[in-house]
Every structure is written in C-alpha cells, then in structure tokens.
Write an enzyme that holds these catalytic residues in place. Structure first.
Site, short mmCIF file in Angstrom:
data_model
loop_
_atom_site.label_atom_id
_atom_site.label_comp_id
_atom_site.label_asym_id
_atom_site.label_seq_id
_atom_site.Cartn_x
_atom_site.Cartn_y
_atom_site.Cartn_z
N GLY A 24 9.87 -5.27 7.26
CA GLY A 24 10.47 -4.52 6.16
C GLY A 24 9.90 -4.82 4.78
O GLY A 24 10.55 -4.52 3.78
N SER A 25 8.68 -5.35 4.70
CA SER A 25 8.14 -5.63 3.36
C SER A 25 7.83 -4.34 2.60
O SER A 25 7.99 -4.27 1.38
CB SER A 25 6.90 -6.53 3.44
N ASN A 26 7.44 -3.29 3.31
CA ASN A 26 7.23 -2.00 2.63
C ASN A 26 8.56 -1.39 2.21
O ASN A 26 8.64 -0.76 1.15
CB ASN A 26 6.44 -1.03 3.52
N MET B 179 8.01 1.61 14.88
CA MET B 179 7.18 1.57 16.09
C MET B 179 7.76 2.47 17.19
O MET B 179 8.23 1.98 18.22
CB MET B 179 7.07 0.12 16.60
N ILE C 228 7.07 6.65 18.70
CA ILE C 228 6.39 7.94 18.52
C ILE C 228 7.41 9.00 18.11
O ILE C 228 8.50 9.09 18.68
CB ILE C 228 5.63 8.32 19.81
N ASN D 65 4.00 8.42 6.50
CA ASN D 65 3.79 7.09 7.12
C ASN D 65 2.79 6.29 6.30
O ASN D 65 1.95 6.87 5.60
CB ASN D 65 3.26 7.27 8.55
N SER E 224 -3.62 3.64 4.09
CA SER E 224 -3.50 5.08 3.87
C SER E 224 -2.04 5.48 3.97
O SER E 224 -1.32 5.00 4.85
CB SER E 224 -4.24 5.86 4.96
N ASP F 245 -1.41 8.60 13.91
CA ASP F 245 -2.12 8.36 12.64
C ASP F 245 -3.20 9.40 12.36
O ASP F 245 -4.28 9.09 11.84
CB ASP F 245 -2.73 6.94 12.63
N GLU G 21 -0.61 -2.02 0.03
CA GLU G 21 0.40 -1.14 0.64
C GLU G 21 1.63 -1.07 -0.25
O GLU G 21 2.20 -0.01 -0.47
CB GLU G 21 0.82 -1.65 2.02
C1 GRF Z 1 2.53 -2.32 7.66
O1 GRF Z 1 1.29 -2.95 7.75
C2 GRF Z 1 2.39 -0.83 7.75
O2 GRF Z 1 1.20 -0.36 7.18
C3 GRF Z 1 2.38 -0.60 9.23
O3 GRF Z 1 3.31 -1.51 9.75
C4 GRF Z 1 3.40 -2.63 8.87
C5 GRF Z 1 4.84 -2.77 8.51
O4 GRF Z 1 5.07 -3.94 7.75
N1 GRF Z 1 2.70 0.78 9.55
P1 GRF Z 1 6.45 -4.14 7.02
O5 GRF Z 1 7.53 -4.07 8.10
O6 GRF Z 1 6.63 -3.05 6.02
O7 GRF Z 1 6.39 -5.49 6.39
#
Ligand code: GRF
Length: 216
Positions: free
Chosen positions: A16-18, A90, A92, A107, A136, A145, A174
């Site tokens: 969940g860092s994003n 994760m 589809i 995404n 990306s 992707d 990111e």
């Molecule tokens: C990130 O590297 C993102 O690009 C990919 O999955 C990872 C998720 O990381 N799709 P986080 O859970 O957001 O830390």
C-alpha cells in the site's frame, strides 16, 4: 465532500505504499473507499490511519472466483467512482468491469511499458542490461499491462544496481507519478476518450517540470 473533488476507489493487495502517496498528495480527488482482495494486506492499516473506509474480501468466503470478483465489482459500483486506481492489485480485471468503466481504470506498473510487463520487472531490467528503467501509469485494458500509457518516469540503471536498489529508486518515482496523473485526470488536465490520451498545455508543462514523459 467538496463538489469538485472526484470520488475514486483504490484497489490494493499488499503493502500500500502507492495508496499512501495517493492519499497524501490528493488535490482534486477524494479516496472514498480502499478495496482489497487480500484481508492481510498491510495497506489496510494505511487506510485505517487516514480514516478512509475500506472493504476487504476474502476468497475463502466465496464458492467461486467469479463470485469473489463480482462481490468486489459490486462494491466498486456502490461507490460510484469517477476513477478506479489499481495500486498493486493482484487480480486480473474482467472485461465486464473494463466495459463499465471505459477509460476510467488506471494502473501503475514498475517498468517503462511496453518493456517488461508482468512480474519481476526490476530483475527483468537488470537481466536485459537496460540503461533506463522506471514506471508507467496506464489505462487498464483486457491484456496484462497492455493499456495505453498515460505517463512515465525514468530512472537510470547504474552498474552497481541490484534488484532491490532499483526497486527502491523506481518506487520513489511511482510515489510522485501516480498522484500527479490522478490529480491531472480528476481536474481534466489530462483526459481520455476512446482509449486515447489528451494532455492540456498545463499538463505538458507540469510533466516537463517534474521530468515525467507523456506518450503522444
Ligand atoms: C508497485 O511497484 C506497483 O507499481 C505495482 O505493485 C507495487 C505495489 O506496491 N503494480 P505498493 O503496494 O503500492 O507498495
């Protein structure tokens, strides 16, 4: 909620860092729900800490994968999101959802697409000996992707880079790129129609300042 803030849902499966960067840098959108297909996702704690509603689905409680996915999709629909942001989700995405949210499922992927789709992108980049790697943000289509790329951020691959060091460098970008794209989409500086991306002059200038690449 301010009428101008666009509702978005974020789908996660892990760390969940994003999600955290999307929460912290939100300007034009409000995350109305965080949805996960993994009840153990560490990212749920981030949603909790920020007081954001979350919905957790457990595959074990459904008799088929189809029913599991449909429950998740129903939850998405209930939130009436302007955009669905996948952040390490994760699973589809079925074409029914893609059709329902044409041009609105986004995404983030840790490579400079179309290079290195799928998993283990940093390992793939090192193995291929590329000089530039990165991330990306793209539209989600029926492939893995393969959807139209909206914006990218590059990092240089140094000879001493390992999979881990590269992953760290890319992740930092990111966290800058994803909120920038979602803010630009939700205020109309970037728009999408028929899977084609349109950039306003403001978006082009802002991307240049931040060193982001726009695909034209
Ligand atoms: C990130 O590297 C993102 O690009 C990919 O999955 C990872 C998720 O990381 N799709 P986080 O859970 O957001 O830390």
């Amino acid at each position: 909620m301010s009428v101008n803030l666009k509702p978005i849902v974020v789908l996660i499966s892990g760390r969940g860092s994003n999600l955290k960067s999307l929460i912290e840098q939100s300007k034009n959108y409000k995350i109305v729900n965080v949805i996960t297909n993994n009840p153990d996702a560490a990212g749920l704690q981030i949603a909790k800490e920020h007081g954001i509603p979350y919905s957790s689905f457990n595959r074990k409680e459904f008799s088929s994968l189809q029913q599991f996915k449909e429950a998740i999709y129903k939850e998405i629909d209930n939130n009436k999101p302007a955009y669905i942001a996948l952040a390490g989700f994760m699973q589809i995405i079925e074409s029914a959802l893609i059709e329902r949210y044409t041009d609105r499922i986004i995404n983030i992927h840790p490579s400079l697409l179309p290079k290195f789709p799928g998993l283990h992108t940093h390992q793939q980049a090192i193995k291929a000996g590329v000089k530039m790697h990165g991330c990306s943000v793209h539209l989600v289509d029926e492939g893995i992707d393969t959807g139209a790329v909206i914006a990218q951020a590059e990092v240089t691959v140094e000879p001493r880079d390992t999979e881990e060091s590269l992953a760290q460098k890319v992740l930092k970008r990111e966290h800058e790129l994803y909120p920038w794209v979602i803010n630009a989409l939700t205020c109309g500086e970037i728009s999408v129609s028929d899977r084609k991306i349109h950039y306003s002059t403001i978006a082009v200038r802002s991307a240049e300042e931040r060193g982001f690449l726009l695909i034209k």
